[in-house]
Design an enzyme around this catalytic site. Structure first.
Site, PDB file in Angstrom:
ATOM      1  N   TRP A 159       4.136 -61.547  14.165  1.00  0.00           N
ATOM      2  CA  TRP A 159       5.251 -62.146  13.411  1.00  0.00           C
ATOM      3  C   TRP A 159       5.148 -63.663  13.387  1.00  0.00           C
ATOM      4  CZ3 TRP A 159       5.884 -58.247  17.078  1.00  0.00           C
ATOM      5  CH2 TRP A 159       6.240 -56.989  16.556  1.00  0.00           C
ATOM      6  N   HIS A 174      12.312 -59.897  11.673  1.00  0.00           N
ATOM      7  CA  HIS A 174      12.550 -58.492  11.344  1.00  0.00           C
ATOM      8  C   HIS A 174      13.996 -58.159  11.693  1.00  0.00           C
ATOM      9  CE1 HIS A 174      10.630 -57.559  15.598  1.00  0.00           C
ATOM     10  NE2 HIS A 174      11.539 -58.498  15.646  1.00  0.00           N
ATOM     11  N   ARG A 200       9.476 -64.960   7.262  1.00  0.00           N
ATOM     12  CA  ARG A 200       8.204 -65.161   7.981  1.00  0.00           C
ATOM     13  C   ARG A 200       7.464 -66.367   7.450  1.00  0.00           C
ATOM     14  NH1 ARG A 200       6.033 -59.007   9.241  1.00  0.00           N
ATOM     15  NH2 ARG A 200       8.058 -58.343  10.069  1.00  0.00           N
ATOM     16  N   GLN A 214      14.673 -55.916   5.225  1.00  0.00           N
ATOM     17  CA  GLN A 214      14.292 -54.741   5.998  1.00  0.00           C
ATOM     18  C   GLN A 214      15.534 -53.893   6.212  1.00  0.00           C
ATOM     19  OE1 GLN A 214      12.357 -55.569   9.763  1.00  0.00           O
ATOM     20  NE2 GLN A 214      10.350 -55.810   8.786  1.00  0.00           N
ATOM     21  N   VAL A 257       8.383 -49.799  20.945  1.00  0.00           N
ATOM     22  CA  VAL A 257       8.436 -48.330  20.914  1.00  0.00           C
ATOM     23  C   VAL A 257       7.226 -47.747  21.638  1.00  0.00           C
ATOM     24  CG1 VAL A 257       9.895 -47.925  18.887  1.00  0.00           C
ATOM     25  CG2 VAL A 257       7.474 -48.473  18.571  1.00  0.00           C
ATOM     26  N   ALA A 311      13.639 -45.378  16.895  1.00  0.00           N
ATOM     27  CA  ALA A 311      13.919 -46.508  16.001  1.00  0.00           C
ATOM     28  C   ALA A 311      12.932 -46.481  14.853  1.00  0.00           C
ATOM     29  CB  ALA A 311      13.808 -47.830  16.760  1.00  0.00           C
TER      30      ALA A 311
HETATM   31  N1  DAH Z   1      10.150 -54.526  13.120  1.00  0.00           N
HETATM   32  C1  DAH Z   1       8.881 -54.008  12.677  1.00  0.00           C
HETATM   33  C2  DAH Z   1       8.240 -55.003  11.733  1.00  0.00           C
HETATM   34  O1  DAH Z   1       8.881 -55.834  11.243  1.00  0.00           O
HETATM   35  C3  DAH Z   1       9.051 -52.682  12.003  1.00  0.00           C
HETATM   36  C4  DAH Z   1       9.401 -51.635  12.969  1.00  0.00           C
HETATM   37  C5  DAH Z   1       8.418 -50.882  13.568  1.00  0.00           C
HETATM   38  C6  DAH Z   1      10.720 -51.394  13.300  1.00  0.00           C
HETATM   39  C7  DAH Z   1       8.706 -49.888  14.464  1.00  0.00           C
HETATM   40  C8  DAH Z   1      11.040 -50.406  14.216  1.00  0.00           C
HETATM   41  C9  DAH Z   1      10.019 -49.662  14.797  1.00  0.00           C
HETATM   42  O2  DAH Z   1      12.283 -50.123  14.567  1.00  0.00           O
HETATM   43  O3  DAH Z   1      10.333 -48.665  15.696  1.00  0.00           O
HETATM   44  O4  DAH Z   1       7.044 -54.941  11.528  1.00  0.00           O
END
Ligand code: DAH
Length: 344
Positions: A159, A174, A200, A214, A257, A311
């Protein structure tokens, strides 16, 4: 003959001549005062009748009345014609061309991303998820630390970040920080989706914007499984795309995760047979997901032995792009009406 007759004749002749020259209402009124007014020419003449010999008075009076009546009639006639022409002038000036086409009012419409967001939220609401929101200017702790991404961790490279006040205040990269925010302020069971803008520090190209949306999803309860997560995501894809759409899950890494995965769906354009949009693979990568990492639960004061969660996070721009075969993300925020109008 008293002389009055010839005076009256001159008076009437001059009066009629003058009246012909009156071209507006004001001139006609001035004329009226001069000839027919209380101290006008006729009144003067009538007063002078009193000085005539008694036997001459009746005929002189009658002649004066006739002259007065002639002038009065001429005056009324003139006024009438002046009124008519001034009315005609006003009508002409106020004329409206009823055949002229009206000015077109353009219908407003919802932005394609708004439409997609509303649809996504509607589908998750139907599955019992609540919608909530969080701040765009975020603390490093929520955006990274709480999500098991410590400072100096190589995963931070995933990120590229705009810092508002380095190192602790930033524009969220995010919507995942809302996982920690919601868990901190509520108790399980939790089922939420969080839409919002993310930022970003990134060079723009056909698939990267520095600002995008998102939708984050989070469920926390006792004994949730990967099957629950897959069930929710497949149900979502079937309503978002089409009922028989195939979904594919593959391992992926996100620090917050474990296990982590990405979900792909059959390409909505070719339905899996291969095309330009899916680069002939038949699949479109749609979102990241996984089981909430025990460390994330610990970070917000939850006991990972008592509760667990899943998630997911997805990009409405990407979903809109694959649904409508749009090949450049920059079109969404370029404000070109020719593009935007196509969605309403
Ligand atoms: N936050 C991640 C991104 O911006 C996307 C994401 C991936 C969100 C896995 C989640 C997750 O909740 O479990 O790339």
């Amino acid at each position: 003959m008293t002389g009055i007759d010839s005076k009256l004749k001159v008076l009437v002749d001059n009066g009629l001549k003058d009246l012909n020259h009156c071209s507006d209402e004001q001139a006609a009124e001035t004329w009226h005062a001069k000839y027919l007014g209380r101290s006008g020419a006729i009144a003067d003449l009538m007063r002078s009748i009193g000085q005539l010999d008694r036997e001459d008075r009746p005929s002189a009076g009658q002649a004066a009345n006739e002259a007065k009546a002639t002038l009065e009639a001429a005056y009324l006639d003139r006024r009438g014609r002046l009124d008519e022409s001034s009315l005609a002038r006003r009508i002409e000036a106020d004329r409206v061309d009823v055949t002229m086409p009206g000015r077109r009012l353009h219908d407003g419409g919802l932005h394609p991303i708004t439409l997609t967001l509303r649809r996504i939220l509607e589908i998750f609401r139907d599955m019992g998820f609540q919608v909530t929101e969080g701040p765009e200017v975020e603390l490093d702790w929520y955006n990274f630390e709480a999500l098991n991404i410590p400072a100096e961790h190589p995963a931070r490279d995933m990120w590229d970040t705009f810092y508002v006040q380095p190192p602790s205040v930033l524009l969220r990269t995010h919507t995942s920080p809302n996982q920690a925010r919601v868990m901190q302020r509520s108790k399980p069971p939790i089922r939420i989706v969080v839409p919002g803008r993310c930022y970003r520090y990134e060079a723009q190209d056909a698939s990267h914007e520095w600002m995008f949306y998102q939708v984050e999803g989070l469920a926390v309860d006792a004994g949730l499984t990967m099957a629950d997560l897959k069930g929710v995501l497949v149900a979502f894809a079937q309503r978002m795309f089409w009922p028989e759409v195939q979904c594919r899950f593959r391992c992926d890494y996100f620090p917050f995760v474990e296990p982590g995965m990405e979900m792909s769906v059959q390409c909505p354009i070719c339905r899996g047979s291969g095309c330009r949009v899916c680069k002939m693979s038949g699949w479109i990568e749609l979102l990241g997901a996984g089981m909430v990492h025990p460390q994330v639960l610990r970070n917000v004061g939850y006991d990972p032995d008592a509760v667990n969660g899943f998630a997911f996070g997805m990009g409405p721009e990407r979903i809109t792009m694959v649904k409508h075969a749009i090949d450049d993300i920059r079109l969404f925020y370029g404000n070109d009406l020719r593009f935007l109008k196509q969605f309403n």
